[in-house]
Design a protein around this motif. Structure first.
Motif, PDB file in Angstrom:
ATOM      1  N   TYR A 150       0.836  -1.204   0.000  1.00  0.00           N
ATOM      2  CA  TYR A 150       0.000   0.000   0.000  1.00  0.00           C
ATOM      3  C   TYR A 150       0.866   1.248   0.000  1.00  0.00           C
ATOM      4  N   GLU A 151       1.961   1.171   0.689  1.00  0.00           N
ATOM      5  CA  GLU A 151       2.863   2.320   0.788  1.00  0.00           C
ATOM      6  C   GLU A 151       3.608   2.578  -0.520  1.00  0.00           C
ATOM      7  N   LYS A 152       3.930   1.510  -1.268  1.00  0.00           N
ATOM      8  CA  LYS A 152       4.843   1.667  -2.409  1.00  0.00           C
ATOM      9  C   LYS A 152       4.209   1.474  -3.784  1.00  0.00           C
ATOM     10  N   GLU A 153       3.031   0.829  -3.857  1.00  0.00           N
ATOM     11  CA  GLU A 153       2.488   0.484  -5.174  1.00  0.00           C
ATOM     12  C   GLU A 153       1.098   1.096  -5.386  1.00  0.00           C
ATOM     13  N   ARG A 154       0.990   1.945  -6.388  1.00  0.00           N
ATOM     14  CA  ARG A 154      -0.289   2.587  -6.682  1.00  0.00           C
ATOM     15  C   ARG A 154      -1.352   1.572  -7.097  1.00  0.00           C
ATOM     16  N   ASP A 155      -0.956   0.596  -7.913  1.00  0.00           N
ATOM     17  CA  ASP A 155      -1.911  -0.418  -8.370  1.00  0.00           C
ATOM     18  C   ASP A 155      -2.512  -1.176  -7.195  1.00  0.00           C
ATOM     19  N   PHE A 156      -1.672  -1.472  -6.210  1.00  0.00           N
ATOM     20  CA  PHE A 156      -2.193  -2.188  -5.046  1.00  0.00           C
ATOM     21  C   PHE A 156      -3.122  -1.295  -4.235  1.00  0.00           C
ATOM     22  N   ARG A 157      -2.801  -0.024  -4.113  1.00  0.00           N
ATOM     23  CA  ARG A 157      -3.690   0.891  -3.399  1.00  0.00           C
ATOM     24  C   ARG A 157      -5.067   0.917  -4.057  1.00  0.00           C
ATOM     25  N   ASN A 158      -5.069   0.901  -5.379  1.00  0.00           N
ATOM     26  CA  ASN A 158      -6.339   0.886  -6.102  1.00  0.00           C
ATOM     27  C   ASN A 158      -7.124  -0.396  -5.828  1.00  0.00           C
ATOM     28  N   LEU A 159      -6.412  -1.536  -5.800  1.00  0.00           N
ATOM     29  CA  LEU A 159      -7.061  -2.811  -5.489  1.00  0.00           C
ATOM     30  C   LEU A 159      -7.629  -2.805  -4.077  1.00  0.00           C
ATOM     31  N   PHE A 160      -6.839  -2.298  -3.153  1.00  0.00           N
ATOM     32  CA  PHE A 160      -7.248  -2.251  -1.745  1.00  0.00           C
ATOM     33  C   PHE A 160      -8.479  -1.362  -1.570  1.00  0.00           C
ATOM     34  N   ASP A 161      -8.428  -0.177  -2.152  1.00  0.00           N
ATOM     35  CA  ASP A 161      -9.511   0.800  -1.985  1.00  0.00           C
ATOM     36  C   ASP A 161     -10.805   0.359  -2.650  1.00  0.00           C
ATOM     37  N   ALA A 162     -10.720  -0.606  -3.579  1.00  0.00           N
ATOM     38  CA  ALA A 162     -11.910  -1.075  -4.297  1.00  0.00           C
ATOM     39  C   ALA A 162     -12.560  -2.292  -3.632  1.00  0.00           C
ATOM     40  N   GLN A 163     -12.055  -2.714  -2.479  1.00  0.00           N
ATOM     41  CA  GLN A 163     -12.621  -3.881  -1.807  1.00  0.00           C
ATOM     42  C   GLN A 163     -14.027  -3.577  -1.289  1.00  0.00           C
ATOM     43  N   PRO A 164     -14.925  -4.563  -1.331  1.00  0.00           N
ATOM     44  CA  PRO A 164     -16.294  -4.330  -0.877  1.00  0.00           C
ATOM     45  C   PRO A 164     -16.454  -4.309   0.634  1.00  0.00           C
ATOM     46  N   GLN A 165     -15.528  -4.968   1.348  1.00  0.00           N
ATOM     47  CA  GLN A 165     -15.663  -5.018   2.807  1.00  0.00           C
ATOM     48  C   GLN A 165     -14.402  -5.554   3.469  1.00  0.00           C
ATOM     49  N   PHE A 166     -14.293  -5.295   4.761  1.00  0.00           N
ATOM     50  CA  PHE A 166     -13.345  -5.953   5.655  1.00  0.00           C
ATOM     51  C   PHE A 166     -14.150  -6.368   6.878  1.00  0.00           C
ATOM     52  N   CYS A 167     -13.943  -7.584   7.368  1.00  0.00           N
ATOM     53  CA  CYS A 167     -14.667  -8.019   8.551  1.00  0.00           C
ATOM     54  C   CYS A 167     -14.157  -7.262   9.773  1.00  0.00           C
TER      55      CYS A 167
END
Length: 231
Positions: free
Chosen positions: A132-149
């Motif tokens: 999350y700190e170093k990769e923009r693509d991963f930040r986009n994947l993370f931010d697009a998640q529908p939920q976290f328990c």
């Protein structure tokens, strides 16, 4: 055990947008280790030495019992139960009974699979912060998640800090909090509709549209417990 057996590419988990990615990640790690322990592990002396000493928890013993590979499980249990017998029960039980009880308690609290899962899981949580700190693509994947328990939201929030995420700490916390808040709002709506459908004053008939409320109970339990919802 090879490191790649209990770790998986974190990005693969986040490419799927279905449920809590951390639950999915932990489940995938567990599946890999279960498949390994009932497969190639039987031929690795160092693994057998470890399983003899640690054994398995109730949950993982039951999971292995319900999978293919019963012979592999039997072979591991053969050497494990012999070690239990030789180290705890071969001598007169009345001699040092408290000491024996202590050994049994220590053995009962240990599990080879749980230990490997915890090791792999911990490393992948660290990888999430780093990506999350170093990769923009991963930040986009993370931010697009529908939920976290709830348990994994707590885990990720408590583990994040400005030391491991100097640039994106605030953005990370804001993103995961927003995702989780929106999901809990959805759960509130769905469980209210579910309850309403059973109200005698409701006009809902046999062919009424329950929508997402039909699975509200299962999803809330999964959200609170930190597990993949049962279908």
């Amino acid at each position: 055990m090879r490191d790649d057996i209990c770790t998986i590419p974190v990005s693969e988990v986040f490419e799927v947008k279905d449920g809590c990615p951390i639950c999915r990640m932990r489940h995938t790690v567990e599946e890999k280790i279960l498949n390994y322990i009932l497969g190639d592990a039987m031929m690795e002396p160092d693994v057998r030495i470890e399983t003899n000493k640690k054994g398995f928890c109730t949950e993982h013993l039951n999971k292995m019992m319900n999978r293919r590979g019963r012979l592999q499980l039997a072979l591991m249990l053969e050497t494990h139960i012999k070690e239990v017998n030789s180290k705890i029960f071969e001598k007169n039980f009345l001699n040092g009974a408290n000491k024996k009880a202590g050994k049994i308690e220590k053995l009962s609290d240990s599990c080879f699979i749980c230990d490997k899962m915890d090791w792999g899981f911990e490393h992948m949580i660290d990888t999430i912060y780093r990506c999350y700190e170093k990769e923009r693509d991963f930040r986009n994947l993370f931010d697009a998640q529908p939920q976290f328990c709830m348990p994994h939201y707590e885990l990720l929030i408590n583990g994040a800090n400005k030391k491991n995420m100097p640039k994106y700490y605030k953005e990370f916390c804001s993103s995961i909090t927003k995702i989780t808040a929106q999901y809990t709002e959805k759960l509130c709506e769905d469980i209210s509709k579910y309850c309403m459908m059973y109200d005698y004053r409701s006009s809902a008939g046999k062919d009424a549209d329950w929508g997402d409320s039909k699975t509200a109970v299962e999803r809330i339990v999964a959200f609170l417990n930190g597990e993949i919802p049962k279908e």
